[in-house]
Design an enzyme around this catalytic site. Sequence first.
Site, PDB file in Angstrom:
ATOM      1  N   GLN A 298     -10.594 -11.813  11.160  1.00 56.07           N
ATOM      2  CA  GLN A 298      -9.983 -12.745  12.112  1.00 56.07           C
ATOM      3  C   GLN A 298      -8.866 -13.549  11.454  1.00 56.07           C
ATOM      4  O   GLN A 298      -9.023 -14.746  11.170  1.00 56.07           O
ATOM      5  CB  GLN A 298     -11.035 -13.727  12.650  1.00 56.07           C
ATOM      6  CG  GLN A 298     -11.975 -13.120  13.667  1.00 56.07           C
ATOM      7  CD  GLN A 298     -13.177 -14.008  13.936  1.00 56.07           C
ATOM      8  OE1 GLN A 298     -13.726 -14.617  13.022  1.00 56.07           O
ATOM      9  NE2 GLN A 298     -13.604 -14.079  15.174  1.00 56.07           N
TER      10      GLN A 298
ATOM     11  N   GLU B 239     -13.307 -27.356  21.407  1.00 51.78           N
ATOM     12  CA  GLU B 239     -14.412 -27.175  20.474  1.00 51.78           C
ATOM     13  C   GLU B 239     -13.990 -27.689  19.105  1.00 51.78           C
ATOM     14  O   GLU B 239     -13.405 -26.961  18.310  1.00 51.78           O
ATOM     15  CB  GLU B 239     -14.791 -25.688  20.357  1.00 51.78           C
ATOM     16  CG  GLU B 239     -16.023 -25.493  19.499  1.00 51.78           C
ATOM     17  CD  GLU B 239     -16.019 -24.264  18.611  1.00 51.78           C
ATOM     18  OE1 GLU B 239     -17.091 -23.871  18.138  1.00 51.78           O
ATOM     19  OE2 GLU B 239     -14.942 -23.689  18.355  1.00 51.78           O
TER      20      GLU B 239
ATOM     21  N   LEU C  12      -5.594 -25.279  13.624  1.00 51.01           N
ATOM     22  CA  LEU C  12      -4.360 -24.548  13.949  1.00 51.01           C
ATOM     23  C   LEU C  12      -3.327 -24.562  12.833  1.00 51.01           C
ATOM     24  O   LEU C  12      -2.655 -23.566  12.604  1.00 51.01           O
ATOM     25  CB  LEU C  12      -3.737 -25.097  15.235  1.00 51.01           C
ATOM     26  CG  LEU C  12      -4.598 -25.035  16.503  1.00 51.01           C
ATOM     27  CD1 LEU C  12      -3.765 -25.385  17.733  1.00 51.01           C
ATOM     28  CD2 LEU C  12      -5.249 -23.667  16.684  1.00 51.01           C
TER      29      LEU C  12
ATOM     30  N   ASP D 190     -11.135 -22.697  21.700  1.00 57.84           N
ATOM     31  CA  ASP D 190     -11.932 -22.401  20.518  1.00 57.84           C
ATOM     32  C   ASP D 190     -11.313 -22.988  19.251  1.00 57.84           C
ATOM     33  O   ASP D 190     -10.092 -22.947  19.071  1.00 57.84           O
ATOM     34  CB  ASP D 190     -12.006 -20.870  20.383  1.00 57.84           C
ATOM     35  CG  ASP D 190     -12.915 -20.418  19.255  1.00 57.84           C
ATOM     36  OD1 ASP D 190     -14.119 -20.674  19.345  1.00 57.84           O
ATOM     37  OD2 ASP D 190     -12.403 -19.812  18.295  1.00 57.84           O
TER      38      ASP D 190
ATOM     39  N   ASN E 146      -6.560 -20.027  17.483  1.00 62.37           N
ATOM     40  CA  ASN E 146      -6.471 -20.129  16.026  1.00 62.37           C
ATOM     41  C   ASN E 146      -6.288 -18.790  15.328  1.00 62.37           C
ATOM     42  O   ASN E 146      -5.591 -18.700  14.328  1.00 62.37           O
ATOM     43  CB  ASN E 146      -7.716 -20.824  15.478  1.00 62.37           C
ATOM     44  CG  ASN E 146      -7.650 -20.979  13.970  1.00 62.37           C
ATOM     45  OD1 ASN E 146      -6.794 -21.688  13.444  1.00 62.37           O
ATOM     46  ND2 ASN E 146      -8.530 -20.285  13.267  1.00 62.37           N
ATOM     47  N   HIS E 147      -6.959 -17.755  15.872  1.00 64.15           N
ATOM     48  CA  HIS E 147      -6.958 -16.477  15.160  1.00 64.15           C
ATOM     49  C   HIS E 147      -7.023 -15.321  16.144  1.00 64.15           C
ATOM     50  O   HIS E 147      -7.384 -15.506  17.306  1.00 64.15           O
ATOM     51  CB  HIS E 147      -8.157 -16.405  14.213  1.00 64.15           C
ATOM     52  CG  HIS E 147      -9.437 -16.841  14.880  1.00 64.15           C
ATOM     53  ND1 HIS E 147      -9.912 -18.123  14.805  1.00 64.15           N
ATOM     54  CD2 HIS E 147     -10.323 -16.180  15.659  1.00 64.15           C
ATOM     55  CE1 HIS E 147     -11.029 -18.247  15.490  1.00 64.15           C
ATOM     56  NE2 HIS E 147     -11.310 -17.078  16.031  1.00 64.15           N
TER      57      HIS E 147
ATOM     58  N   ASP F 222      -5.863 -15.936  10.798  1.00 66.43           N
ATOM     59  CA  ASP F 222      -5.337 -17.102  11.520  1.00 66.43           C
ATOM     60  C   ASP F 222      -3.877 -16.876  11.888  1.00 66.43           C
ATOM     61  O   ASP F 222      -3.078 -16.429  11.052  1.00 66.43           O
ATOM     62  CB  ASP F 222      -5.410 -18.358  10.634  1.00 66.43           C
ATOM     63  CG  ASP F 222      -6.758 -19.040  10.706  1.00 66.43           C
ATOM     64  OD1 ASP F 222      -7.783 -18.338  10.816  1.00 66.43           O
ATOM     65  OD2 ASP F 222      -6.786 -20.289  10.640  1.00 66.43           O
TER      66      ASP F 222
ATOM     67  N   GLU G  49      -2.052 -25.560   8.710  1.00 67.34           N
ATOM     68  CA  GLU G  49      -2.490 -25.715   7.324  1.00 67.34           C
ATOM     69  C   GLU G  49      -1.440 -26.549   6.590  1.00 67.34           C
ATOM     70  O   GLU G  49      -0.236 -26.334   6.789  1.00 67.34           O
ATOM     71  CB  GLU G  49      -2.570 -24.355   6.602  1.00 67.34           C
ATOM     72  CG  GLU G  49      -3.545 -23.373   7.221  1.00 67.34           C
ATOM     73  CD  GLU G  49      -3.015 -22.752   8.513  1.00 67.34           C
ATOM     74  OE1 GLU G  49      -1.788 -22.549   8.625  1.00 67.34           O
ATOM     75  OE2 GLU G  49      -3.825 -22.497   9.424  1.00 67.34           O
TER      76      GLU G  49
HETATM   77  C1  GLC Z   1     -16.222 -20.646  17.600  1.00 71.17           C
HETATM   78  C2  GLC Z   1     -17.185 -19.834  18.433  1.00 71.17           C
HETATM   79  C3  GLC Z   1     -17.920 -18.853  17.552  1.00 71.17           C
HETATM   80  C4  GLC Z   1     -16.911 -17.980  16.837  1.00 71.17           C
HETATM   81  C5  GLC Z   1     -15.896 -18.835  16.071  1.00 71.17           C
HETATM   82  C6  GLC Z   1     -14.761 -18.014  15.557  1.00 71.17           C
HETATM   83  O1  GLC Z   1     -16.891 -21.475  16.706  1.00 71.17           O
HETATM   84  O2  GLC Z   1     -18.064 -20.678  19.131  1.00 71.17           O
HETATM   85  O3  GLC Z   1     -18.810 -18.084  18.298  1.00 71.17           O
HETATM   86  O4  GLC Z   1     -17.567 -17.123  15.949  1.00 71.17           O
HETATM   87  O5  GLC Z   1     -15.328 -19.818  16.921  1.00 71.17           O
HETATM   88  O6  GLC Z   1     -13.928 -17.618  16.607  1.00 71.17           O
END
Ligand code: GLC
Length: 543
Positions: free
Chosen positions: A171, A245, A208, A203, A102-103, A173, A210
């Site tokens: 971070q 996740e 992903l 993660d 994602n980032h 995206d 928008e």
């Molecule tokens: C996920 C990870 C977390 C992180 C976030 C951003 O949620 O588990 O630790 O800060 O992504 O990448």
Amino acid sequence: MTRDWYTEAIFYEVFVRAFADSNGDGIGDLPGLTAKLDYLQWLGVDAIWLLPIFPSPLLDDGYDVSNYFDVHPDYGTLDDFRHLVKEAHRRGLRVIVELIPNHTSDRNPWFQASRDPNHPEHDRYRDWYVWSETDDRYRDARIIFLDFEPSNWSYEPLRGAYYWHRFFRHQPDLNFDNTQVQQMMLRAVQFWLDLGVDGFRVDATPYLYEREGTSCENLPETHAYLKRLHKFVDAYAPGTMLLSEANQWPEDVLPYFGDGDEFNMNFHFPLMPRIFMAMAQADRTPIEQILARTPDLPAGCQWATFLRCHDELTLEMVTPQERAFMWDFYAPEPRMRLNLGIRRRLSPLLDNDRRRIEVVNSILLTFIGSPVIYYGDEIGMGDNIWLEDRDGVRTPMQWDGSPNAGFSTAPPEQLYVPVIDDEVYGYQRVNVMAQRAAAGSLLNWMRKLIHIRKMHPVFGHGSLRMVAAKPSAVLAYLRATADETVLVLNNLSSEPQAVTLELPAYAGQVPVDLLSKTEYPVVTCGSYAMTLDGYGYRWLKLS
Ligand code: GLC
Ligand code: CA
């Protein structure tokens, strides 16, 4: 019939930085982890999931990637990683790494080129991130790191524009509408597959793409790309496990399995806080309700379940009232709270009460899904709420009672964060070496349960049916396959309970406790009765 390994596996989540320091610089590393594989094999876990090991400024412990094709020098080299994989495989342990699509970090050269019109490679990378002239697009997307970020947009003066970030402002995206970005991420996947990994924990999958007028989560475009990822992996390295996740409600997570053509596994986020809620209320209802809302999965797919992880105990998937209850009960001090969650480890959450720690682990190891154990929870490690962000649940693994808990030979001031050193959870008392030597320790108990679970594949892929036990302080369910039926009882209350169950279909069967080998009276066609100690639990094989 051969089953996919992950449907019966027990996972162990390890933070390389925290695990074992091989070269005395105060930071855990890959050779350190490799040297501890014997311990993990002894414990009985099947797979290790490594938190990010990529080069990174480490402002989010490596979830801020500056290079997807290398290992952070703190942790070692690519050769060290190859060696880890080889040694893990030699012991029958699988290795799962992170994929963070994602980032990136804002120090990633891609972002450096994207943000700066005078950068020699600006043209190539201009559209690799999500840029906007204004900061008012995608207003319907929530902010995730509420304690840190006021907006999902930050201003970049060099470019004179705003960039989009669902997490920290450092971070940005990636822009998945860009075909080069799409391809680059698959190249990163291929790179780690070539190094021999057995799977990826992917993660932040919901974010992903928008699109205006949406929450910018779970979009069809995102699923389309994730299916492409699955297809690529399946063709290139069949058998690779993809775990997503997606911190979402079960019905929103279901599409991440696709028809078995997207992810093999997803974390079951909403179940986790409900285990703690049920414990706090001595009532199984929250678990029952979320199970009722949990859909069946396509063949070959599996939930990943957990009690704690490297992040705060997230309370995103509960109602505001439930969140208030959880905060009151489990995070009485403001410092224990973070974003929409609780930054504490398992043992402190349960007042270091061995009976409570046992019963939640009994649930983890016998309920739906493949369990993920967070490093250190097998010895009941404590936390340090005074450290920044989530560092307090990421402290050095406590190996023995020697200085630095046997984690590192560096001077204590040089450790990446201090070891836990308090009266209750300090490494002098809570450590692997002492617990291995003590027959009745939490560690030896965990190991025993892990081994028993592994002898009964029904816990991995059997059906699960709730049993309406009375009283509701008892969480009871049947796990069954064609070959085996196990009745599990968990007392969520500190009081002993006289339990009655209706088990007409099992009349004539004899319950045998898998843990104590005790044989109980035969099930008759009337109701079945049994007593459980406070926080007692039984795994009863019916035969
Ligand atoms: C996920 C990870 C977390 C992180 C976030 C951003 O949620 O588990 O630790 O800060 O992504 O990448
Ligand atoms: Ca080191």
